[in-house]
Design an enzyme around this catalytic site. Structure first.
Site, PDB file in Angstrom:
ATOM      1  N   ASN A 172      46.612  27.353  58.000  1.00 11.61           N
ATOM      2  CA  ASN A 172      47.012  28.695  58.436  1.00 11.61           C
ATOM      3  C   ASN A 172      45.779  29.401  58.971  1.00 11.61           C
ATOM      4  O   ASN A 172      44.679  29.218  58.442  1.00 11.61           O
ATOM      5  CB  ASN A 172      47.560  29.522  57.277  1.00 11.61           C
ATOM      6  N   GLY A 173      45.951  30.241  59.985  1.00 16.11           N
ATOM      7  CA  GLY A 173      44.840  31.016  60.496  1.00 16.11           C
ATOM      8  C   GLY A 173      44.321  30.485  61.817  1.00 16.11           C
ATOM      9  O   GLY A 173      45.004  29.728  62.524  1.00 16.11           O
ATOM     10  N   GLU A 194      60.272  54.909  62.815  1.00 17.82           N
ATOM     11  CA  GLU A 194      60.785  53.747  62.074  1.00 17.82           C
ATOM     12  C   GLU A 194      62.151  53.319  62.599  1.00 17.82           C
ATOM     13  O   GLU A 194      62.420  52.118  62.759  1.00 17.82           O
ATOM     14  CB  GLU A 194      60.853  54.087  60.581  1.00 17.82           C
ATOM     15  N   GLU A 239      62.781  45.612  66.993  1.00 18.38           N
ATOM     16  CA  GLU A 239      62.526  44.362  66.291  1.00 18.38           C
ATOM     17  C   GLU A 239      63.719  43.417  66.309  1.00 18.38           C
ATOM     18  O   GLU A 239      63.563  42.210  66.535  1.00 18.38           O
ATOM     19  CB  GLU A 239      62.146  44.640  64.833  1.00 18.38           C
ATOM     20  N   CYS A 245      52.361  31.401  59.410  1.00 18.67           N
ATOM     21  CA  CYS A 245      52.687  30.045  58.968  1.00 18.67           C
ATOM     22  C   CYS A 245      52.877  29.949  57.454  1.00 18.67           C
ATOM     23  O   CYS A 245      52.334  30.739  56.690  1.00 18.67           O
ATOM     24  CB  CYS A 245      51.586  29.080  59.388  1.00 18.67           C
ATOM     25  N   TRP A 253      53.279  28.617  63.305  1.00 18.34           N
ATOM     26  CA  TRP A 253      53.468  29.617  64.359  1.00 18.34           C
ATOM     27  C   TRP A 253      52.410  29.325  65.413  1.00 18.34           C
ATOM     28  O   TRP A 253      51.215  29.389  65.152  1.00 18.34           O
ATOM     29  CB  TRP A 253      53.296  31.017  63.789  1.00 18.34           C
ATOM     30  N   HIS A 299      57.540  68.446  76.608  1.00 18.18           N
ATOM     31  CA  HIS A 299      56.256  68.030  77.176  1.00 18.18           C
ATOM     32  C   HIS A 299      56.361  66.668  77.864  1.00 18.18           C
ATOM     33  O   HIS A 299      55.336  66.038  78.127  1.00 18.18           O
ATOM     34  CB  HIS A 299      55.188  67.998  76.083  1.00 18.18           C
ATOM     35  N   LYS A 332      56.943  37.584  59.491  1.00 16.08           N
ATOM     36  CA  LYS A 332      56.978  38.564  58.402  1.00 16.08           C
ATOM     37  C   LYS A 332      55.583  39.073  58.075  1.00 16.08           C
ATOM     38  O   LYS A 332      55.389  40.269  57.870  1.00 16.08           O
ATOM     39  CB  LYS A 332      57.609  37.927  57.159  1.00 16.08           C
ATOM     40  N   ARG A 363      58.605  33.764  57.119  1.00 20.87           N
ATOM     41  CA  ARG A 363      57.291  34.118  57.640  1.00 20.87           C
ATOM     42  C   ARG A 363      57.222  33.950  59.163  1.00 20.87           C
ATOM     43  O   ARG A 363      56.304  34.453  59.796  1.00 20.87           O
ATOM     44  CB  ARG A 363      56.217  33.245  56.970  1.00 20.87           C
ATOM     45  N   LYS A 412      62.903  49.538  64.265  1.00 23.14           N
ATOM     46  CA  LYS A 412      63.891  48.584  63.777  1.00 23.14           C
ATOM     47  C   LYS A 412      64.786  48.079  64.916  1.00 23.14           C
ATOM     48  O   LYS A 412      65.130  46.897  64.971  1.00 23.14           O
ATOM     49  CB  LYS A 412      64.745  49.216  62.676  1.00 23.14           C
TER      50      LYS A 412
END
Length: 617
Positions: free
Chosen positions: A102-103, A486, A493, A2, A76, A509, A612, A27, A490
């Site tokens: 927030n939180g 990575e 995401e 948030c 959020w 394997h 974010k 965010r 991406k």
């Protein structure tokens, strides 16, 4: 997650709040709202589910009187879905006091039960409204002392939170508090700001104060007061924001991600700047801390997501150059598995925002057990650096797109600098060896730019051709393995397709069972000059999957002809040392993920379900 903004001053507070919230959209959020005390001293509030544009349209259609005191929020959803009723701000029972948060208030259910028994009613499903109603109750009990009521309220809350409140009986005042959640002060002339990120107010001032853990701040147009939760005054740490508002704007680019990928050379160069000179490495933030590195026998790198993959890359250089054993741990697993650490352990945390809750809790855990802590962070005034014994800033500039790109290469750069810094102190590398690494380091920004200039158009075309792809695999060995991870992350995401990264040696394997005709596989190929043994093994892996019909896209250095007969596409990167190749090899993977998402018509900056900065566990 948030976003929070608070303002007191002579100007149009609605415009400032909405502009600040727009700068915090990166965010991640699903509703937005503001509360303003107007010129007649009345509290007005407007909040709507959906994007900030929905709130703007509502305010345009049904204007709300403006004032010079206000708070704004992008939410959020955690407790309760993304609805108008659950959006912030929330009001106390008498509708004179508004709160944003927030939180997570972990004990909200118990608090709510107590307030229920006293006859209070609730209009939402949120934990935040419980805090608002409790604050209103404490305000009445204090005889109208907003700060005393705030102290009493935060003393009863468990969890992680940033709270801001305004009351119509106190125009020109915004009160805030923080525990394990970000909050910074912006210092203006005749006006002041509060925000979860300096981006919200950098357009108006670059002078800021960092608020510490369990502190309460009161801002008025005339000044700022900071105390602890018991009312004792505390010193706050001033800092200057080193970038201006234009750095957080698209500047003509199609997306923030496109802009930030283009800034990867600059992110590396800026992280190097001022830290290498005449073939030597010296990090000013670490001056006077040589003993911190002489006495350690183990390094543990903790991070989450992309930062964890950067940590995995950094591990190779840290271990080889310093000759200290290095482990990499996911922050959210670290402090729950009772790791064996102590005074001889250096815990290196990596976080772009410096507010990642899992990483923050891991840092606190490490300090409680006597370990030394060092933070690699991109954000000034953030919590994790303040909780650490030492800090190395990455200087990548603001990163707005949710999917991290330039911060990733800057984090690798910072770790390499740290490794060379420690190697100098512990004399595990000679001055000549360090100078050779420095010389190569200085060439990396130009080489990244070469990849962007020479390969971007072709990679974007490849992504366009592959727009219907349902699954992509990535292979790598040694430092190429975390680059494969990575690359897969991406795609997950921002393209919402199945993607997995594997260590190439694991192929036989199990993962080779996934190979079927047409299956796209990106392979990060080691340098045949720098790592001939690893190179031959990866080429053997390529032959195995090519023989089974895989569509191979090799990321290989210029001049490597061995991959040509067994690859469908070869993306070229300049020659570089083994440890520096990841800084180049990741760039085509960032471009490809962005190109595929764009070809599918997706929002590359704000992918679904993601934020974010993850500021709750």
């Amino acid at each position: 997650m948030c976003g929070i903004v608070g303002y007191v001053g002579p100007r149009d507070s609605q415009a400032i709040l909405l502009a600040g919230l727009a700068r915090l959209e990166y965010r991640g959020y699903d509703s937005a709202g503001i509360a303003v005390i107007d010129g007649d001293g009345h509290l007005g509030m407007r909040k709507r589910a959906g994007k900030l544009a929905v709130l703007r349209d509502d305010l345009a259609a049904h204007p709300m009187p403006d004032g010079t005191t206000g708070i704004g929020h992008t939410r959020w959803a955690t407790h309760g879905g993304p609805t108008d009723a659950n959006a912030h701000p929330h009001l106390a029972a008498d509708d004179k006091l508004a709160v944003i948060h927030n939180g997570i208030v972990e004990n909200y259910a118990q608090l709510k039960a107590g307030l229920d028994s006293e006859g209070y009613t609730f209009r939402s499903e949120t934990d935040t409204e419980v805090a608002a109603v409790l604050l209103g109750r404490e305000y009445l009990a204090s005889g109208g002392d907003l700060v005393a009521a705030f102290r009493a309220t935060v003393g009863r809350l468990d969890g992680a939170f940033t709270l801001l409140a305004v009351h119509e009986d106190h125009p020109g005042v915004v009160v805030g508090a923080r525990r394990n959640s970000p909050l910074v002060i912006g210092l203006g002339e005749g006006e002041n700001f509060l925000a979860s990120d300096v981006a919200a107010f950098v357009e108006h001032t670059r002078s800021a104060l960092a608020i510490g853990q369990d502190q309460i701040v009161v801002i008025t147009p005339e000044g700022v007061t900071v105390t602890d939760f018991f009312g004792e005054p505390v010193e706050v740490e001033p800092f200057e924001v080193t970038w201006d508002a234009s750095a957080a704007e698209k500047g003509g680019w199609s997306s923030f991600m496109a802009k930030e990928v283009s800034e990867e050379p600059e992110a590396v160069a800026n992280t190097l700047r001022g830290r290498i000179r005449d073939g030597a490495v010296s990090i000013p933030e670490l001056d006077g801390l040589d003993d911190l590195f002489r006495d350690i026998s183990r390094i543990v790198v903790i991070a989450a997501g992309t930062a964890a993959y950067a940590g995995m890359v950094g591990r190779y250089a840290l271990e080889q150059w310093t000759r200290i054993p290095v482990d990499v741990d996911l922050a959210h697993e670290f402090h729950y598995r009772d790791p064996v650490i102590g005074p001889d352990t250096l815990v290196v945390s990596i976080s772009q925002s410096g507010e990642t809750m899992d990483t923050l809790m891991a840092v606190k855990y490490a300090r409680e057990r006597g370990a030394k802590t060092l933070s690699i962070c991109n954000t000034q005034g953030a919590t994790i650096p303040r909780e650490s014994d030492a800090i190395v800033y990455t200087h990548a500039g603001p990163e707005v797109a949710v999917a991290s790109t330039k911060a990733f290469v800057a984090q690798i750069t910072a770790q390499y600098l740290l490794a060379l810094h420690i190697a100098r102190i512990r004399e595990t590398l000679s001055p000549t060896e360090i100078a050779q690494h420095v010389l190569e380091f200085e060439s990396i920004p130009e080489k990244i730019q070469h990849v962007l200039d020479s390969e971007q158009e072709r990679i974007e075309q490849l992504a366009h051709w592959m727009a219907d792809t349902r699954s992509v695999l990535f292979l790598g060995r040694h430092v190429g393995y975390p680059i494969a991870l990575e690359g897969a992350l991406k795609l997950k995401e921002i393209s919402y397709i199945h993607a997995e990264g594997f260590a190439a040696g694991e192929l036989k394997h199990g993962p080779i069972a996934l190979i079927e005709p047409g299956q796209p596989v990106f392979v990060v190929v080691p340098s045949p000059r720098e790592a001939p043994v690893l190179h031959s093994k990866v080429v053997s892996n390529i032959r195995e999957i090519h023989a089974r019909g895989a569509r191979v896209i090799a990321v290989a250095e210029e001049g490597d002809v061995s991959v040509l007969p067994i690859s469908d596409e070869v993306l070229r990167i300049p020659l570089a040392g083994a440890f520096f190749q990841p800084l180049l090899a990741v760039v085509p993977l960032h471009i490809f993920a962005m190109g595929l998402a764009t070809a599918k018509g997706l929002d590359v900056d704000q992918p679904r379900n993601l934020a974010k900065s993850v500021t709750v566990e």
